[in-house]
Design a protein around this motif. Structure first.
Motif, mmCIF file in Angstrom:
data_model
loop_
_atom_site.group_PDB
_atom_site.id
_atom_site.type_symbol
_atom_site.label_atom_id
_atom_site.label_comp_id
_atom_site.label_asym_id
_atom_site.label_seq_id
_atom_site.Cartn_x
_atom_site.Cartn_y
_atom_site.Cartn_z
ATOM 1 N N THR A 67 24.988 -9.958 40.224
ATOM 2 C CA THR A 67 25.330 -8.873 41.236
ATOM 3 C C THR A 67 26.712 -9.105 41.601
ATOM 4 O OG1 THR A 67 22.913 -8.458 41.731
ATOM 5 C CG2 THR A 67 24.913 -7.444 42.965
ATOM 6 N N GLN A 68 27.772 -8.298 41.491
ATOM 7 C CA GLN A 68 28.821 -8.526 42.106
ATOM 8 C C GLN A 68 28.959 -8.675 43.586
ATOM 9 O OE1 GLN A 68 31.790 -5.362 41.143
ATOM 10 N NE2 GLN A 68 33.366 -7.063 41.169
ATOM 11 N N ILE A 69 29.440 -9.705 44.134
ATOM 12 C CA ILE A 69 29.716 -9.859 45.860
ATOM 13 C C ILE A 69 31.117 -9.767 45.958
ATOM 14 C CG2 ILE A 69 29.491 -11.173 47.648
ATOM 15 C CD1 ILE A 69 26.763 -11.972 46.837
ATOM 16 N N LEU A 70 31.716 -8.960 46.998
ATOM 17 C CA LEU A 70 33.028 -9.156 47.311
ATOM 18 C C LEU A 70 33.090 -9.284 48.910
ATOM 19 C CD1 LEU A 70 34.565 -5.983 45.456
ATOM 20 C CD2 LEU A 70 34.777 -8.219 44.637
ATOM 21 N N VAL A 71 33.910 -10.056 49.235
ATOM 22 C CA VAL A 71 33.985 -10.468 50.643
ATOM 23 C C VAL A 71 35.322 -9.566 51.221
ATOM 24 C CG1 VAL A 71 34.367 -12.205 52.531
ATOM 25 C CG2 VAL A 71 33.045 -12.470 50.467
ATOM 26 N N HIS A 72 35.147 -8.604 51.884
ATOM 27 C CA HIS A 72 36.259 -7.954 52.663
ATOM 28 C C HIS A 72 36.318 -7.962 54.312
ATOM 29 C CE1 HIS A 72 38.673 -4.223 52.635
ATOM 30 N NE2 HIS A 72 37.887 -3.871 53.664
ATOM 31 N N PRO A 73 37.414 -8.572 54.630
ATOM 32 C CA PRO A 73 37.550 -8.674 56.116
ATOM 33 C C PRO A 73 38.002 -7.204 56.622
ATOM 34 C CG PRO A 73 39.532 -9.508 55.147
ATOM 35 C CD PRO A 73 38.447 -9.355 53.911
#
Length: 165
Positions: A67-73
């Protein structure tokens, strides 16, 4: 593609957060971890450190599950962040009734601003329900053992940071 947003300050990321992340990934194709700027909380770690910490802890999970995980501030309204990342679902973790009271109000306000974005609550695993970043930091400051609440890498960073203060 189902995109979910799991927001928080993650100061630091705990095993409770990781539990919610792992279970949220079952519900979506892409999970965006929204790392919030929250000046009211006066975080121990700055935004860049928290983003790096969350990225490091989530990368192996994403690789394992596919599963794609993106970290976004983000530093705007949660509903605006959800729109920015294309999320149709906001994932929130609940530990206790006190969490629900606050979250219930937030859902109402978010739905008033954009009724197309749904909020899903995931109960923390029973073994993780007491974990709160605020308490983990306090335990570390007072010389307690935080190894049951965070990963070894986070523990190392946390202990180094509290020694500096």
């Amino acid at each position: 593609m189902r995109i979910g947003l799991y927001p928080g300050t993650f100061d630091p990321i705990t095993l409770g957060h990781i539990d919610i992340i792992q279970r949220a990934m079952i519900l979506v194709d892409r999970l965006v971890i929204g790392v919030a700027v929250n000046k009211d909380k006066r975080p121990l770690f700055d935004l860049e450190e928290r983003v790096a910490m969350v990225t490091r802890e989530c990368t192996p999970i994403a690789e394992k599950t596919g599963t794609q995980i993106l970290v976004h501030p983000f530093d705007n309204l949660l509903i605006h962040c959800a729109r920015d990342v294309g999320a149709t679902v906001i994932v929130r973790g609940l530990r206790a009734v006190a969490d629900f009271e606050y979250e219930f109000q937030m859902v109402g306000m978010n739905r008033a601003m954009d009724s197309s974005i749904e909020t899903v609550f995931l109960m923390a695993d029973a073994r993780r329900q007491a974990i709160a970043s605020r308490l983990v930091k306090e335990i570390a400051r007072l010389g307690g053992d935080v190894s049951r609440f965070v990963t070894p890498d986070v523990e190392t960073e946390l202990l180094a940071r509290v020694r500096q203060h």
